[in-house]
Design an enzyme around this catalytic site. Structure first.
Site, PDB file in Angstrom:
ATOM      1  N   THR A 181       2.301  -8.584  -1.993  1.00 30.87           N
ATOM      2  CA  THR A 181       2.944  -7.289  -1.761  1.00 30.87           C
ATOM      3  C   THR A 181       3.728  -7.301  -0.454  1.00 30.87           C
ATOM      4  OG1 THR A 181       1.206  -6.230  -0.459  1.00 30.87           O
ATOM      5  CG2 THR A 181       0.919  -6.226  -2.854  1.00 30.87           C
ATOM      6  N   GLY A 223       4.546   2.696   2.435  1.00 29.73           N
ATOM      7  CA  GLY A 223       3.085   2.713   2.414  1.00 29.73           C
ATOM      8  C   GLY A 223       2.507   1.324   2.580  1.00 29.73           C
ATOM      9  N   GLU A 224       1.288   1.147   2.116  1.00 29.05           N
ATOM     10  CA  GLU A 224       0.542  -0.120   2.183  1.00 29.05           C
ATOM     11  C   GLU A 224       0.178  -0.525   3.604  1.00 29.05           C
ATOM     12  OE1 GLU A 224       2.306  -3.476   0.217  1.00 29.05           O
ATOM     13  OE2 GLU A 224       3.022  -2.277  -1.468  1.00 29.05           O
ATOM     14  N   GLY A 225       0.586   0.240   4.605  1.00 25.58           N
ATOM     15  CA  GLY A 225       0.382  -0.160   5.994  1.00 25.58           C
ATOM     16  C   GLY A 225       1.583  -0.850   6.591  1.00 25.58           C
TER      17      GLY A 225
END
Length: 338
Positions: free
Chosen positions: A96, A316-318
């Site tokens: 990702t 998102g996802e950090g």
């Protein structure tokens, strides 16, 4: 509840001596006073958290809480719930966006299944599933009070695990289809704002989809009447398991004196919940960026936070938190080497 209460009760202030030593060191570096701006403030904050003049953020991780949200049944998203599980497993594989970004600056990625709607496979995934996604909050509370507390305490335990593994900086992120809906609902209640003001298009909703999203939030709030002064009540009625997990990580990181970098709007909603539970926890959070979502600015204002980045990020996802760490690395270079 015992772990949560003990954690809140034992969060201490930042170390003033280390802060003053850090400020003094900056005064002796060949640069204009306050030359690094907000980055300089963050380094001083890191010193106070870690209780040392020269902060160390060399071993770091981004914890990505993955969970599904039952409210997707109301047509509030442009893609299906099955995407959450797919991306969670891709986090395990390192495929990702956050994985690829984190790899470039040596940040470990820790995916956590705290509430994905199906079982997920992958050795790197921490299996802490509280339930298989939340309920549809337009019809019943998103989760029980006990589930919300368990999810928060899961985040605290993950902070402890990171402390035991010698991590000296954490980032928090999330993955979950529908979680901008739960975030807008939580923000609406926390700040006393109408859903229209804090609800955005998420991953790209049409105007029709946005109206469904706003109406779903209004329905849930009207049905459950969450108490704006009771964080557990808000989270269990209209929150998400990912939000709860991040709340716990903020609190646990403050207890174990680990600086934690917040990502975007969802992470900021969780941060405000954590600060409402324990005001002292605010000093341990570094805010990375101003989210493109409408609630982002409102949450940052409520937290009195000034993030480094305003790039209209909404991935998102950090990813925003990881981006901010790269800036901290750059800012620390002249401070540590001068």
């Amino acid at each position: 509840m015992k772990l949560l209460q003990e954690t809140i009760e034992n969060i201490k202030p930042l170390d003033k001596s280390s802060i003053e030593k850090c400020k003094k060191r900056f005064e002796n570096i060949a640069m204009p006073l306050g030359g690094l701006g907000l980055l300089q403030d963050a380094i001083i904050q890191l010193a106070g958290i870690q209780q040392k003049e020269k902060p160390d953020i060399s071993k770091r991780a981004v914890i990505v809480f993955c969970a599904d949200n039952g409210v997707v049944a109301q047509g509030v998203t442009q893609c299906g719930q099955e995407v959450t599980a797919v991306v969670t497993e891709n986090l395990n594989k390192g495929l990702t966006s956050v994985c690829l970004m984190a790899n470039t600056i040596n940040i470990d990625v820790i995916p956590v299944d705290i509430g994905v709607a199906r079982d997920v496979k992958g050795q790197k995934i921490r299996k802490h599933k509280i339930r298989y996604g939340t309920a549809d909050m337009t019809k019943e509370p998103a989760m029980t009070k006990n589930e919300a507390i368990t999810a928060i305490e899961t985040g605290i335990k993950l902070a402890l695990e990171c402390k035991q593994n010698d991590y000296n900086l954490l980032c928090v992120g999330e993955m979950g289809i529908g979680n901008t809906t739960t975030t807008a609902a939580v923000t609406s209640v926390l700040l006393g704002l109408e859903p229209e003001i804090v609800t955005g298009r998420g991953a790209g909703l049409s105007s029709e989809g946005l109206n469904r999203k706003i109406n779903a939030i209004k329905t849930a709030i009207k049905l459950h009447k969450p108490n704006p002064k009771d964080i557990i009540d808000i989270l269990h009625k209209v929150g998400g398991l990912d939000i709860c997990g991040m709340v716990g990580t903020y609190l646990g990181s403050a207890y174990y004196r680990i600086p934690v970098v917040a990502d975007g709007v969802i992470a900021c909603a969780a941060a405000l919940c954590a600060v409402k539970l324990c005001a002292q926890a605010r000093d341990y959070i570094i805010f990375s960026h101003k989210s493109f979502e409408p609630a982002g600015k409102k949450l940052l204002e409520a937290l009195n936070a000034k993030p480094f980045i305003d790039a209209k990020m909404k991935l998102g996802e950090g990813t925003g938190a990881v981006t901010a760490v790269s800036l901290l690395d750059l800012a620390l270079a002249p401070y540590l080497l001068s």
